[in-house]
Scaffold this motif. Structure first.
Motif, short mmCIF file in Angstrom:
data_model
loop_
_atom_site.label_atom_id
_atom_site.label_comp_id
_atom_site.label_asym_id
_atom_site.label_seq_id
_atom_site.Cartn_x
_atom_site.Cartn_y
_atom_site.Cartn_z
N PHE A 194 21.52 57.38 45.01
CA PHE A 194 21.85 57.44 46.43
C PHE A 194 23.24 56.84 46.60
N PRO A 195 24.28 57.64 46.69
CA PRO A 195 25.67 57.13 46.67
C PRO A 195 25.95 56.13 47.78
N LEU A 196 26.77 55.12 47.44
CA LEU A 196 27.19 54.12 48.40
C LEU A 196 28.61 54.44 48.87
N PRO A 197 28.80 54.78 50.15
CA PRO A 197 30.16 55.00 50.65
C PRO A 197 31.02 53.75 50.48
N TYR A 198 32.30 53.95 50.20
CA TYR A 198 33.26 52.88 50.00
C TYR A 198 32.94 52.02 48.77
N SER A 199 32.06 52.53 47.91
CA SER A 199 31.77 51.86 46.63
C SER A 199 31.73 52.92 45.54
N THR A 200 32.78 53.74 45.52
CA THR A 200 32.77 54.88 44.61
C THR A 200 32.78 54.46 43.14
N ALA A 201 33.51 53.42 42.80
CA ALA A 201 33.54 52.97 41.41
C ALA A 201 32.18 52.45 40.98
N TYR A 202 31.52 51.71 41.87
CA TYR A 202 30.18 51.19 41.56
C TYR A 202 29.19 52.34 41.42
N THR A 203 29.20 53.26 42.39
CA THR A 203 28.29 54.40 42.35
C THR A 203 28.51 55.22 41.08
N THR A 204 29.77 55.50 40.77
CA THR A 204 30.10 56.30 39.59
C THR A 204 29.68 55.62 38.31
N SER A 205 29.95 54.33 38.19
CA SER A 205 29.61 53.61 36.96
C SER A 205 28.11 53.57 36.74
N LYS A 206 27.35 53.40 37.82
CA LYS A 206 25.89 53.33 37.68
C LYS A 206 25.28 54.70 37.41
N ALA A 207 25.84 55.74 38.00
CA ALA A 207 25.38 57.10 37.68
C ALA A 207 25.71 57.42 36.22
N GLY A 208 26.85 56.93 35.76
CA GLY A 208 27.24 57.15 34.38
C GLY A 208 26.30 56.50 33.39
N THR A 209 25.84 55.29 33.69
CA THR A 209 24.91 54.62 32.77
C THR A 209 23.60 55.37 32.67
N MET A 210 23.15 55.93 33.79
CA MET A 210 21.91 56.69 33.78
C MET A 210 22.05 57.94 32.90
N ALA A 211 23.17 58.66 33.05
CA ALA A 211 23.42 59.84 32.23
C ALA A 211 23.58 59.48 30.76
N HIS A 212 24.26 58.36 30.50
CA HIS A 212 24.47 57.88 29.12
C HIS A 212 23.13 57.63 28.43
N MET A 213 22.23 56.96 29.09
CA MET A 213 20.93 56.65 28.49
C MET A 213 20.08 57.89 28.31
#
Length: 321
Positions: A194-213
């Motif tokens: 669930f993306p967080l507006p104005y927290s794009t780096a945080y949202t992207t990094s956390k989505a990335g960890t999910m895809a990585h795993m």
């Protein structure tokens, strides 16, 4: 085939697909809910034992990392408490030693530095033994200026929240493969879903960890490493972060992202890890909600999310700007 006819066929296919989705949605909802209920009731398979194993917990100097370290120690696991703040890690070790009969030691390391992690592994193996449990918990949550973050702050968040997981995997996974056993747990976030507006780096990094795993899980399956378990944790905001707690009290964000205690999350994480669960969402209902949300067209997903959260995040930006 003419351009008009081609466009007409595309629209017709889209309409048929939408009708089919609408017809299947009730069944998909029912299946998602039933699967969660069955998992909740059965909690199969039987949890494995980690008594006498060695765990590396990053970000162990406070909050969730400390809570997970204590929960693992409760299971008889020896703990390497890793943090860039050594005094915090030492405090965690002190709490472990006062309560549990396991070995524990604090280590200072920057998880964004591959060389430091390699050195860390050598020290832990010498002090405690080979690492078979890796908890990727270290993370950065908020920028100092969310509307116009400094490039260095953005880079730091990506390095800690995402890039470091590649380095820990490179350092700690090969020995697990040689031993043909192990656990890798990554603390992601519902913000990755669930993306967080104005927290794009945080949202992207956390989505990335999910895809990585998810990709790593498939790699281990192809290599027939069935005894190395990979778990991704998708929690909402935690009460362990004072800044988040203050924000919740100010703008009422808990109505959308309910805060949960670090101890509650730690217990659920270790329990799910030992049962070999692939993904853990907290609260549990979120796993159903995010799957339902993804059934909707992209513009509907955005409109629904903004309808529910837009006013809260406007207040958030005012408070942080």
């Amino acid at each position: 085939m003419s351009e008009v006819l081609r466009n007409t066929l595309v629209k017709l296919q889209a309409l048929i697909g939408l009708i089919g989705l609408a017809a299947l949605t009730p069944l998909l909802i029912l299946a998602a809910i039933l699967s969660r209920l069955i998992a909740k009731l059965c909690r199969c398979p039987k949890p494995k034992s980690i008594e006498g194993e060695v765990a590396v917990v990053t970000g162990a100097g406070h909050g969730l990392g400390r809570a997970i370290s204590l929960e693992l120690a409760k299971k008889g696991c020896h703990i390497a408490a890793v943090d860039i703040n050594l005094s915090g890690a030492e405090n965690t070790v002190k709490q472990i030693q006062e309560t549990y009969n396991v070995r524990a030691k604090a280590y200072k390391a920057n998880v964004t530095n591959h060389g430091e992690l390699t050195e860390l592994n050598n020290k832990v193996v010498a002090d405690l033994g080979p690492v078979t449990v890796l908890i990727n918990n270290a993370g950065v949550m908020l920028h100092r200026n969310i509307l116009n973050p400094d490039p260095a702050d953005v880079q730091l968040m990506i390095d800690v929240n995402l890039t470091s997981h590649f380095w820990t995997k490179m350092v700690f996974l090969p020995p697990m493969k040689a031993l043909r056993k192990g656990f890798i747990v990554t603390i992601s976030s519902l913000a990755g879903v669930f993306p967080l507006p104005y927290s794009t780096a945080y949202t992207t990094s956390k989505a990335g960890t999910m895809a990585h795993m998810r990709a790593l899980r498939m790699e281990l399956a192809l290599e027939k490493q069935k005894n190395i378990h990979v778990t991704t944790v998708l929690p909402t905001f935690l009460r362990t972060n004072d800044e988040i707690t203050q924000m919740s009290n100010t703008i009422g964000i808990e109505e959308i992202y309910p805060l949960i205690s670090g101890e509650e999350v730690a217990h659920r994480v270790v329990e799910g890890m030992l049962r070999g669960e692939h993904e853990i969402t907290l609260p549990d209902l979120a796993s159903v909600l995010y799957r339902l949300l993804f059934l909707l067209p992209i513009d509907w997903q955005m409109r629904m999310t903004l309808l529910l959260t837009g006013s809260r995040f406007k207040e958030f930006t005012k408070m942080r700007s």
